[in-house]
Enzyme design. Sequence first.
Site, PDB file in Angstrom:
ATOM      1  CB  ALA A 121      -5.125   3.385   6.275  1.00  0.00           C
ATOM      2  CE1 TYR A 122      -2.263   6.753  13.302  1.00  0.00           C
ATOM      3  CE2 TYR A 122      -1.337   8.350  11.778  1.00  0.00           C
ATOM      4  CZ  TYR A 122      -1.416   7.821  13.038  1.00  0.00           C
ATOM      5  OH  TYR A 122      -0.648   8.348  14.051  1.00  0.00           O
ATOM      6  CB  ALA A 123      -9.096   6.545  10.323  1.00  0.00           C
ATOM      7  CG  PHE A 124      -9.396  -0.214  10.823  1.00  0.00           C
ATOM      8  CD1 PHE A 124     -10.755  -0.465  10.847  1.00  0.00           C
ATOM      9  CD2 PHE A 124      -8.523  -1.254  11.123  1.00  0.00           C
ATOM     10  CE1 PHE A 124     -11.238  -1.719  11.179  1.00  0.00           C
ATOM     11  CE2 PHE A 124      -8.995  -2.501  11.454  1.00  0.00           C
ATOM     12  CZ  PHE A 124     -10.362  -2.743  11.487  1.00  0.00           C
ATOM     13  CB  SER A 125      -4.705   1.685  13.757  1.00  0.00           C
ATOM     14  OG  SER A 125      -4.289   3.022  13.575  1.00  0.00           O
ATOM     15  CG  ASP A 165      -2.087  -0.976   1.044  1.00  0.00           C
ATOM     16  OD1 ASP A 165      -2.494  -1.201  -0.109  1.00  0.00           O
ATOM     17  OD2 ASP A 165      -2.570  -1.513   2.059  1.00  0.00           O
ATOM     18  CB  ALA A 224      -4.086   9.596  22.598  1.00  0.00           C
ATOM     19  NE  ARG A 232       5.653  21.469  27.487  1.00  0.00           N
ATOM     20  CZ  ARG A 232       5.289  22.016  28.632  1.00  0.00           C
ATOM     21  NH1 ARG A 232       4.008  22.211  28.894  1.00  0.00           N
ATOM     22  NH2 ARG A 232       6.189  22.381  29.525  1.00  0.00           N
TER      23      ARG A 232
END
Length: 288
Positions: free
Chosen positions: A174-178, A58, A197, A143
Amino acid sequence: MVVRRDVNDQPVPPGQRRSASTATAGARAEAALRAHGVESVDHRFLGDIDLVLVLGGDGTILRASQIARDKDVPLMGINTGHVGFLAEADPDAVEHVVAELVAGRYTVEERMTLEVTVESPEGAIQHGWALNEAALEKRDRARMLELAIGVDGQAVSSFGCDGLVISTPTGSTAYAFSLGGPVIWPEVEALLLTPMAAHALFTRPLVVAPSSCLEVIIDSTGFDGAEIWCDGRRSLDVVAGSRIRVTRGERPVRLARLNNAPFSRRLVRKFDLPVQGWRAASENGLGH
């Protein structure tokens, strides 16, 4: 044009490859193209091309998407990486893929993109774009980022966080799924915002219309500032007081497809999802 995994893409150890190596698959692809009387060129070619054939995972496909988007031609991926969610075929099918492409037996699927604008407090403007996502990340590990988000000019929430990811439906796996974001089918055109987070009560992912404008105002970044990574390849600097705007991109990325299998089938196969119960119910006449 043939684009292969290069030194900037994450290498895959031989024991973890799904099949043949990128080098072997690339040699077979170029031999098959020559057999059909088609000239193959690499990413340094500046002239007109008909299609971008990608050999890699990917990450390589995301790199090649910039070429395909700039030249307004379809892109097809052959997976020699790990998941290869954007890829259409595995290396074992190289010759079949080339034959189908040369014969024109493929369809083209348009995937929406993101346009990203960062305006600094002094008025300087940076632009970027993404097929998968634009990820806002802090540089100061000690921070949080303090920010406020808005949709279509209306303030929605403010909170501290490590960052956030704004995705297309393509990037929702992708990133959002994790980060716990939802999977959005490619046919559902939308923008997805997923906090990273976050230290607040209202930090659920937001799914908004493709015509919406997502805005992020940066209040504090810590000592080292922050940055936006577009598809993990192109970065934009972000300082305190910046305003980030993300909208639907005017130019999509076009993916060449050899079959019209539903997205759900690709999802099950790529993530190796357990579906035994569904099969049993289907055999008993249920689940229709």
